[in-house]
Design an enzyme around this catalytic site. Structure first.
Site, PDB file in Angstrom:
ATOM      1  N   HIS A  38      -5.892  -8.651   9.939  1.00  0.00           N
ATOM      2  CA  HIS A  38      -4.831  -8.611   8.563  1.00  0.00           C
ATOM      3  C   HIS A  38      -3.682  -8.055   9.124  1.00  0.00           C
ATOM      4  O   HIS A  38      -2.383  -8.498   8.793  1.00  0.00           O
ATOM      5  CB  HIS A  38      -5.590  -7.698   7.721  1.00  0.00           C
ATOM      6  CG  HIS A  38      -4.753  -7.396   6.429  1.00  0.00           C
ATOM      7  ND1 HIS A  38      -4.817  -7.943   5.385  1.00  0.00           N
ATOM      8  CD2 HIS A  38      -3.485  -6.665   6.240  1.00  0.00           C
ATOM      9  CE1 HIS A  38      -3.952  -7.680   4.287  1.00  0.00           C
ATOM     10  NE2 HIS A  38      -3.028  -6.760   4.997  1.00  0.00           N
ATOM     11  N   GLU A  39      -3.646  -6.977   9.806  1.00  0.00           N
ATOM     12  CA  GLU A  39      -2.433  -6.109  10.259  1.00  0.00           C
ATOM     13  C   GLU A  39      -1.690  -7.001  11.411  1.00  0.00           C
ATOM     14  O   GLU A  39      -0.458  -6.896  11.438  1.00  0.00           O
ATOM     15  CB  GLU A  39      -2.784  -4.794  11.006  1.00  0.00           C
ATOM     16  CG  GLU A  39      -3.587  -3.875  10.026  1.00  0.00           C
ATOM     17  CD  GLU A  39      -3.162  -3.835   8.544  1.00  0.00           C
ATOM     18  OE1 GLU A  39      -1.842  -4.019   8.481  1.00  0.00           O
ATOM     19  OE2 GLU A  39      -3.825  -3.569   7.625  1.00  0.00           O
ATOM     20  N   GLY A  54      -6.076   2.082   4.566  1.00  0.00           N
ATOM     21  CA  GLY A  54      -6.781   1.723   5.675  1.00  0.00           C
ATOM     22  C   GLY A  54      -6.349   1.425   6.786  1.00  0.00           C
ATOM     23  O   GLY A  54      -6.839   1.585   7.803  1.00  0.00           O
ATOM     24  N   ALA A  55      -5.013   0.845   7.143  1.00  0.00           N
ATOM     25  CA  ALA A  55      -4.207   0.456   8.224  1.00  0.00           C
ATOM     26  C   ALA A  55      -2.847   0.196   7.615  1.00  0.00           C
ATOM     27  O   ALA A  55      -2.521   0.031   6.419  1.00  0.00           O
ATOM     28  CB  ALA A  55      -5.129  -0.632   8.904  1.00  0.00           C
ATOM     29  N   MET A  56      -2.070   0.059   8.673  1.00  0.00           N
ATOM     30  CA  MET A  56      -0.633   0.108   8.255  1.00  0.00           C
ATOM     31  C   MET A  56       0.146  -0.805   9.495  1.00  0.00           C
ATOM     32  O   MET A  56       0.052  -0.433  10.585  1.00  0.00           O
ATOM     33  CB  MET A  56       0.243   1.290   8.124  1.00  0.00           C
ATOM     34  CG  MET A  56       1.636   0.989   7.839  1.00  0.00           C
ATOM     35  SD  MET A  56       1.962   0.155   6.255  1.00  0.00           S
ATOM     36  CE  MET A  56       3.597  -0.766   6.657  1.00  0.00           C
ATOM     37  N   GLU A  57       0.865  -1.890   8.981  1.00  0.00           N
ATOM     38  CA  GLU A  57       1.284  -2.696   9.936  1.00  0.00           C
ATOM     39  C   GLU A  57       2.586  -2.470  10.625  1.00  0.00           C
ATOM     40  O   GLU A  57       3.233  -3.348  10.932  1.00  0.00           O
ATOM     41  CB  GLU A  57       1.300  -4.296   9.330  1.00  0.00           C
ATOM     42  CG  GLU A  57       2.573  -4.287   8.216  1.00  0.00           C
ATOM     43  CD  GLU A  57       1.840  -4.194   6.650  1.00  0.00           C
ATOM     44  OE1 GLU A  57       2.534  -4.225   5.641  1.00  0.00           O
ATOM     45  OE2 GLU A  57       0.948  -3.384   6.795  1.00  0.00           O
ATOM     46  N   ASN A  58       2.752  -1.061  10.836  1.00  0.00           N
ATOM     47  CA  ASN A  58       3.997  -0.892  11.818  1.00  0.00           C
ATOM     48  C   ASN A  58       4.389  -1.723  12.697  1.00  0.00           C
ATOM     49  O   ASN A  58       3.354  -2.004  14.039  1.00  0.00           O
ATOM     50  CB  ASN A  58       3.906   0.591  12.177  1.00  0.00           C
ATOM     51  CG  ASN A  58       3.596   1.552  11.199  1.00  0.00           C
ATOM     52  OD1 ASN A  58       3.802   1.502   9.907  1.00  0.00           O
ATOM     53  ND2 ASN A  58       2.482   2.136  11.477  1.00  0.00           N
ATOM     54  N   GLU A  89       1.011  -9.350   1.432  1.00  0.00           N
ATOM     55  CA  GLU A  89      -0.107  -8.859   1.310  1.00  0.00           C
ATOM     56  C   GLU A  89      -1.327  -9.912   1.052  1.00  0.00           C
ATOM     57  O   GLU A  89      -2.180  -9.889   1.697  1.00  0.00           O
ATOM     58  CB  GLU A  89      -0.417  -7.862   0.648  1.00  0.00           C
ATOM     59  CG  GLU A  89       0.278  -6.393   0.923  1.00  0.00           C
ATOM     60  CD  GLU A  89      -0.015  -5.751   2.340  1.00  0.00           C
ATOM     61  OE1 GLU A  89      -0.994  -6.254   2.897  1.00  0.00           O
ATOM     62  OE2 GLU A  89       0.907  -4.970   2.840  1.00  0.00           O
ATOM     63  N   HIS A 103       0.630  -9.745  10.013  1.00  0.00           N
ATOM     64  CA  HIS A 103       1.543  -9.183   9.574  1.00  0.00           C
ATOM     65  C   HIS A 103       2.872  -9.031  10.452  1.00  0.00           C
ATOM     66  O   HIS A 103       4.094  -8.924  10.162  1.00  0.00           O
ATOM     67  CB  HIS A 103       1.488  -7.618   8.855  1.00  0.00           C
ATOM     68  CG  HIS A 103       0.872  -7.714   7.485  1.00  0.00           C
ATOM     69  ND1 HIS A 103       1.876  -8.329   6.564  1.00  0.00           N
ATOM     70  CD2 HIS A 103       0.017  -6.759   6.977  1.00  0.00           C
ATOM     71  CE1 HIS A 103       0.954  -7.885   5.347  1.00  0.00           C
ATOM     72  NE2 HIS A 103      -0.297  -7.095   5.502  1.00  0.00           N
TER      73      HIS A 103
END
Length: 960
Positions: free
Chosen positions: A380-381, A344-348, A403, A384
Site C-alpha cells: 500500500h505504502e 498504521g503507516a505513512m507514505e512519506n 487512498e 503511494h
C-alpha cells in the site's frame, strides 16, 4: 529517479522557468541563508516559552478562511532543525529551527499567509519573519505580523504590494515542543537493554507540517525541500532524500553532528519526514540501483525482524514500476519501524514510516496474519510513491483517489510478492464488505465531496475513513474490471506521466482512462468513463440490484440499512447508477450486461425452474444482489448439494448479501440464516470469515437475551466438523496447515469452537496456557493460535492468569506478540480487572499513547467490558479530546468500538445525551462516527421489534 518521465509542454515550460530563477537566485539565497543561519546558530541551544500572538476578531477576512488564497506559490524551502533529546531547564523536550521559503507572487497582494501552529517564532524588529526580494526586486516592508490561532496562520501584512511574477524569500526562526502527541515533529520513548531511549520522528499528514516549520501546508502547494538536521553525536538522521554530507561540528560550545540532505523532488508538505535515532538497518539494492533500507531498533534488526520486509520490498517496487510503466521516482527507499506511531503507516516519499507491527516480522512469535499485514501495508505504502506522491490530489476532498487507489493495488503488489497466497480474493472481505457496512447509512458521504465541505483540520481528518479507503478500492476495482486491467493500467500510466510532480483532480484520471479506452479496439462502454464513474463517486451509497428470474426483470434501488430513513443529501443522479453486471447461469459464465436505468428486462435472465442465476460474478461490482424467492431457493439447494460449483468469493457474497438484505427488511431473516446451513461442508477461509462477521453481529445483538443459548447450540453444530477436520489434518493441533488461507480457517475453527463450547476446545487452550505459565521462557503455543488461546485462557481464569498475561506483555520484545497479549487481556470476565485495565490506558508508561484507544476498543468488545468502556469514555471525553487534538484520526474508531453493541432505546438515549453533553467540546474526526452510531442503533431497535422472535424460533428448531 526522474529519468524516463514524459513531461507535458506546460510542465516543461514551468520547469525551465523555475530552473532559470534558480540559476539567478541560488547564490544570493545561499549567502542570505547562511548569513542568517550562522548569526542565529547560538540561539538553537536556548529555549524560550511559547508566546501567545494576538488574534484579531475579524469576519470574512482571508486569515479567517481555512484555505490559502491563490496569490502565492512556494518553489522551494531551506529548513534546518535541531531536536533536543534531553529535557531543558524547564523540563521540556524542544526543537529549534530556521526556515526560508522562496515563493512566487501569482497575484498582486499586500498579505502573506503561511501556516504555523504551536511554534514560538523569533521576533525581528517587532515582526515574526523577514522578507527579501529576489533578482533585484525590492520587497515591501512588513507592517505587522500575528498568529491566527483558529486557522493556524502566521499573518504578515505588508506596507506595499508584492508584484506578480516576482520571487521573494521569507525567513523565520522558531522553537517548538518535541511533545509525545504523535503529530508533527514529536518524540517517541522506548526501553532497550534497561535504558530509556528517545527518538525524534514526524507525522505530517494531514495538517501537521505546520507544527514543524512555517509552510504553505496544502497538498497542491508542492515545492522542493532542502533539509538539514542537527543532532546528537552517535545518532543517525534520516529524511526524504539521501544524505549528501554528515559532519561533526561545534555549535554554541556543543559537540554535535550536522546532516545535510540532497534536495527532494517537488512534493507536498504532508510527505516531509525526518527521524533522529540510534536505529540501525539492513539494506540491499534493486536491479536498477535503488537503495532499499529497513530501519528499526537495534535489537529488532539483530533478531532479523526486518528481513521479511526487505525481501518483499524489491519485488513490490519492481511490480509497480511495471504496472505504472514508470520508473521509481527516487534514488532510495527507506522504511522505518517506529515504537510510537498513530497511523498504521505513512507514505512519506523516500522515508516510509510504520508501526512496528506493520513492518517487523519474527517467525518465532509472529503469526501468519502478521506476515500478511506486512506485505499488504508495505505494498500500500509503496503504491503511494507514484499514486499520491508523484501525482497528488489538489485538495483533501479527493483523498479517496490517493487512498482508494493504494488500497486497491496493494493486493496486486502483495499478490506479486506472494503469488501462492491468492491475495486478490481477499479484497471482498477487507474492502468491499467493510465499505458496504458504512455506505448503507444515510450519514455516509460521496467519495469525492465538495471542496467547501472539507476545510478544518478535523474535517480533513474525518476524510481518512472507510469510504475513502475501502469504497475507493472497491469502486476502482470495478472500474478496472469493466475496462480490463490492461486498459486501466495504460490510462493510469499516461495520467502519471502527464501530471508527474504536480497535482490533479479525479476528472483528470477519467480523461486519461477514456483516452486509453478510445485507443483500444473491442472496448465498448455504454457511456463515457466520466459519465459512468461520476455516478459512483459524486453520490453516496450503492444499489441493490434485484433480479426476477421468472420475468428477466432487473432493477436497482439505493440500498439503506434502515429502509424508511430519509436521505438528506441530494444527488443530481437521483441515486441511480450505471451498473456493470457479470453473471453466470447454473455454473456457466454469461456475457456482461449493463443496467442503465431503474428497471429493464434482460431476457437471458429469465430461466427455467431447474436453473439458477448468480449475479456479480467474482464480486467485481460495488453492489448487492437480491433475487426472487425461487432463485434464492435454488442457490441454497446448490450450496447444500455441491457448494464448489459456486466460486469461493461468491459464496461469501451470498452470505453477506443475504444477512444485510435481511437487516434491511428486504428478505426474511430466516432465509439469511439458511445460507449458513451449508457451512457444515465449507473449508475455505473467505466464506467462513464472511459468515463469522455476520454472525458476530448477531452475537452482539443477542448475547444479552434468551436467543443467545439457542444460537450457541446451532453454531456449535455447524463448526464442529470444521474443528474436527483441522484436528485431524494438524495431528491433533500440533501443526498448522501449509496453505496460507487454510491457516486462517484453522484459527476460525478453534476460536468459534471454543466460544460455542465444542467438546475439548476450551480444555485444549487452557492446558496450553497453563504449560506456558509453568515455564514462561518456553512458549510452545503456535503464533497463529496465540490470540485465541490467550483470550480463552484469560477469560476462563482470574487475577493469576491476567497478571501473568500482563507480565508477558510488559516483557514482549516483538510488537506483534505484544498486540496479541494486549488484546487478550481485555477478554477477562472480572470487572475490577477490566476497570484497572481501562485506567492503564491513561498511563503511557503502561499502555503506549498510540495503543490507548484500541485497547479501550478491545475491552468494549467484551460483553462485561462494554458498559465499563462506555462509561469510561464518557467520563474522560474531555481528557482524550485534549490529549489527541481535534485533528486526530482516532476518535471515529473509538466511538464506533464503544457503541457497537448498542441496540436498546435506553442506549440510544445515552448516545444522544453524550452528543448533547459534549457538543461544546466537540468530536473532531468522530463527528460522523457518532451520527452513524445513532443511526445504526435506531435501525437495530426497529429491526429487533419484528425479528427477535423468528430468529429465536429458527435457532431452536435448527439446533435440536
Amino acid at each position: 529517479m526522474g529519468k524516463g518521465y514524459y513531461i507535458s509542454k506546460h510542465l516543461a515550460t514551468a520547469a525551465m522557468v523555475l530552473a532559470a530563477i534558480a540559476l539567478v537566485t541560488i547564490i544570493a539565497l545561499s549567502v542570505v541563508y547562511n548569513r542568517e543561519k550562522s548569526k542565529n546558530a547560538a540561539k538553537f541551544s536556548k529555549a524560550t516559552t511559547l508566546p501567545v500572538f494576538p488574534t484579531p476578531k475579524t469576519s470574512n477576512e482571508p486569515w479567517d478562511k481555512y484555505r490559502l488564497p491563490d496569490t502565492l506559490s512556494p518553489q522551494y524551502y531551506n529548513v534546518t532543525l535541531w531536536p533536543r533529546l534531553v529535557k531543558n531547564a524547564n523540563g521540556m523536550y524542544i526543537f529549534t529551527g530556521i526556515s526560508g521559503v522562496m515563493f512566487t507572487c501569482e497575484k498582486k497582494t499586500d498579505l502573506i499567509l503561511i501556516h504555523s501552529n504551536k511554534l514560538n517564532l523569533t521576533v525581528f524588529k517587532g515582526h515574526h519573519a523577514k522578507l527579501t526580494g529576489l533578482s533585484g526586486v525590492t520587497a515591501p516592508a512588513i507592517k505587522t505580523t500575528w498568529f491566527q490561532s483558529e486557522t493556524q496562520y502566521l499573518v504578515i501584512q505588508l506596507e506595499g504590494k508584492l508584484k506578480p511574477g516576482k520571487d521573494y524569500w521569507l525567513y523565520t526562526e522558531f522553537t517548538g515542543e518535541l511533545a509525545d502527541d504523535l503529530e508533527g515533529f514529536y518524540r517517541s520513548e522506548y526501553m532497550e537493554n534497561g535504558e530509556k531511549k528517545i527518538i525524534a520522528i514526524t507525522q505530517m499528514q494531514a495538517t501537521y507540517a505546520r507544527k514543524a516549520f512555517p509552510c504553505f501546508d496544502e497538498p497542491g502547494m508542492k515545492a522542493v525541500f532542502h533539509i538539514t538536521l542537527i543532532h546528537d553525536r552517535g545518532t543517525t538522521a534520516l529524511s526524504n532524500s539521501q544524505e549528501i554530507k554528515t559532519e561533526n561540528v561545534i555549535i554554541d560550545g556543543m559537540a554535535i553532528t550536522r546532516t545535510i540532505f540532497g534536495p527532494t523532488k517537488r512534493m507536498s508538505t504532508y510527505l516531509i519526514a525526518f527521524v533522529v535515532s540510534d536505529f540501525t538497518y539492513i539494506d540491499a539494492k534493486d536491479k536498477k540501483g535503488v537503495l532499499v533500507r529497513i530501519w528499526a531498533r537495534k535489537k529488532a534488526i539483530e533478531d532479523r525482524q526486518g528481513d521479511y520486509a526487505l525481501n518483499i520490498t524489491q519485488p513490490i517496487l519492481e511490480f509497480f514500476e511495471k504496472y505504472y510503466n514508470t520508473s521509481y521516482p527516487l534514488s532510495k527507499s527507506d522504511q522505518i519501524a517506529l515504537p510510537d506511531f498513530n497511523s498504521g503507516a505513512m507514505e512519506n516519499w523516500g522515508l516510509v514510516a510504520y508501526r512496528e507491527t506493520a513492518l517487523l516480522y519474527d517467525p518465532r512469535t509472529s503469526a501468519n496474519g502478521n506476515k500478511q499485514r506486512i506485505v499488504t501495508v508495505v505494498s500500500h505504502e509503496l503504491a503511494h510513491m507514484w499514486f499520491g506522491n508523484l501525482v497528488t490530489v489538489k485538495w483533501w476532498n479527493d483523498l479517496w483517489l490517493n487512498e482508494g487507489f493504494a488500497s486497491y493495488v496493494e493486493y496486486l503488489g502483495a499478490d506479486y510478492a506472494e503469488p501462492t497466497w491468492n491475495m486478490k480474493d481477499q479484497t471482498i472481505l477487507y474492502d468491499l464488505q467493510s465499505a458496504f457496512a458504512v455506505d448503507s447509512l444515510t450519514s455516509s458521504h460521496p467519495l469525492s465531496r465538495k471542496e467547501e465541505e472539507v476545510n478544518t483540520p478535523s474535517e480533513i481528518s474525518e476524510m481518512f475513513n472507510t469510504i475513502s479507503y475501502s469504497k475507493g478500492a472497491a469502486v476502482l476495482k470495478m472500474l478496472s474490471e469493466f475496462l480490463t486491467e490492461s486498459v486501466f493500467a495504460k490510462g493510469l500510466s499516461n495520467y502519471l506521466k502527464q501530471f508527474a510532480f504536480g497535482s490533479s483532480v479525479h476528472s483528470d484520471l477519467w480523461e486519461y482512462l477514456q483516452k486509453a479506452v478510445d485507443q483500444t479496439p473491442g472496448i465498448k462502454l455504454p457511456y463515457s468513463v466520466h459519465e459512468i464513474m461520476n455516478r459512483w463517486i459524486l453520490q453516496m451509497g450503492f444499489p441493490v440490484v434485484t433480479i426476477d428470474t421468472r420475468t428477466g426483470n432487473v432493477s436497482q434501488k439505493h440500498f439503506l440499512l434502515e429502509p424508511e430513513a430519509v436521505v438528506d443529501r441530494k444527488s443530481e443522479f437521483n441515486y441511480e447508477w450505471f451498473v456493470p453486471i457479470k453473471w453466470m447461469k447454473k455454473g456457466q459464465v454469461q456475457d456482461q450486461l449493463w443496467l442503465l436505468q431503474k428497471s429493464a428486462i434482460h431476457k437471458p435472465m429469465k430461466v427455467s425452474k431447474n436453473e439458477w442465476v448468480l449475479a456479480n460474478l467474482h464480486v467485481s461490482g460495488y453492489f448487492r444482489v437480491n433475487y426472487d424467492l425461487g432463485n434464492w431457493e435454488r442457490l441454497l439447494s446448490q450450496l447444500e448439494s455441491n457448494h464448489q460449483v459456486i466460486p469461493v468469493v461468491n459464496r461469501a457474497q451470498i452470505l453477506d448479501d443475504a444477512f444485510n438484505l435481511a437487516r434491511a427488511s428486504i428478505i426474511n431473516i430466516t432465509l439469511a440464516l439458511r445460507t449458513t446451513k451449508y457451512l457444515l461442508h465449507e473449508r475455505e477461509y473467505i466464506p467462513w470469515e464472511a459468515a463469522l462477521r455476520n454472525l458476530n453481529y448477531f452475537f452482539q445483538l443477542f448475547d444479552r437475551s434468551e436467543v443467545y443459548g439457542a444460537m450457541q447450540a446451532y453454531l456449535k453444530k455447524q463448526v464442529k466438523p470444521l474443528f474436527e477436520y483441522f484436528g485431524t489434518i494438524s495431528s491433533n493441533w500440533t501443526t498448522v496447515p501449509s496453505g496460507h488461507t487454510d491457516q486462517f480457517t484453522q484459527i476460525i475453527a478453534l476460536s468459534l469452537a471454543c466460544s460455542t463450547g465444542v467438546e475439548g476446545c476450551r480444555e485444549l487452550t487452557r492446558s496450553w496456557f497453563k504449560k506456558w505459565m509453568q515455564n514462561p521462557p518456553n512458549n510452545a503455543i503456535h503464533p497463529n493460535l496465540r490470540s485465541t488461546v490467550y483470550c480463552n485462557a484469560i477469560a476462563a481464569g482470574g487475577a493469576e492468569e491476567w497478571n501473568f498475561g500482563w507480565q508477558m506483555f510488559q516483557k514482549a520484545t516483538v510488537a506483534a506478540e505484544a498486540v496479541k497479549l494486549r488484546s487478550a487481556l481485555a477478554c477477562t470476565k472480572v470487572p475490577w480487572l477490566l476497570n484497572r485495565y481501562l485506567e492503564y490506558t491513561m498511563n503511557p508508561e503502561k499502555i503506549r499513547k498510540q495503543d490507548a484507544t484500541s485497547t479501550i476498543g478491545y475491552i468494549a468488545s467484551n460483553i462485561i467490558g462494554q458498559p465499563l468502556a462506555w462509561d469510561f469514555v464518557r467520563a474522560n471525553w474531555d481528557y482524550f479530546f485534549k490529549l489527541y487534538g481535534t485533528g486526530s484520526f482516532i476518535f471515529s474508531g473509538l466511538i464506533r468500538d464503544v457503541t457497537y453493541r448498542f441496540c436498546t432505546p435506553f442506549e440510544l438515549s445515552q448516545l444522544k445525551r453524550f452528543q448533547k453533553d459534549n457538543a461544546e467540546t466537540g468530536f473532531g474526526s468522530g463527528t460522523q462516527a457518532l451520527q452513524q452510531a445513532i443511526e445504526k442503533t435506531t435501525a437495530k431497535i426497529k429491526w429487533l421489534e419484528g425479528n427477535k422472535e423468528p430468529v429465536l424460533q429458527w435457532f431452536l428448531s435448527e439446533s435440536a
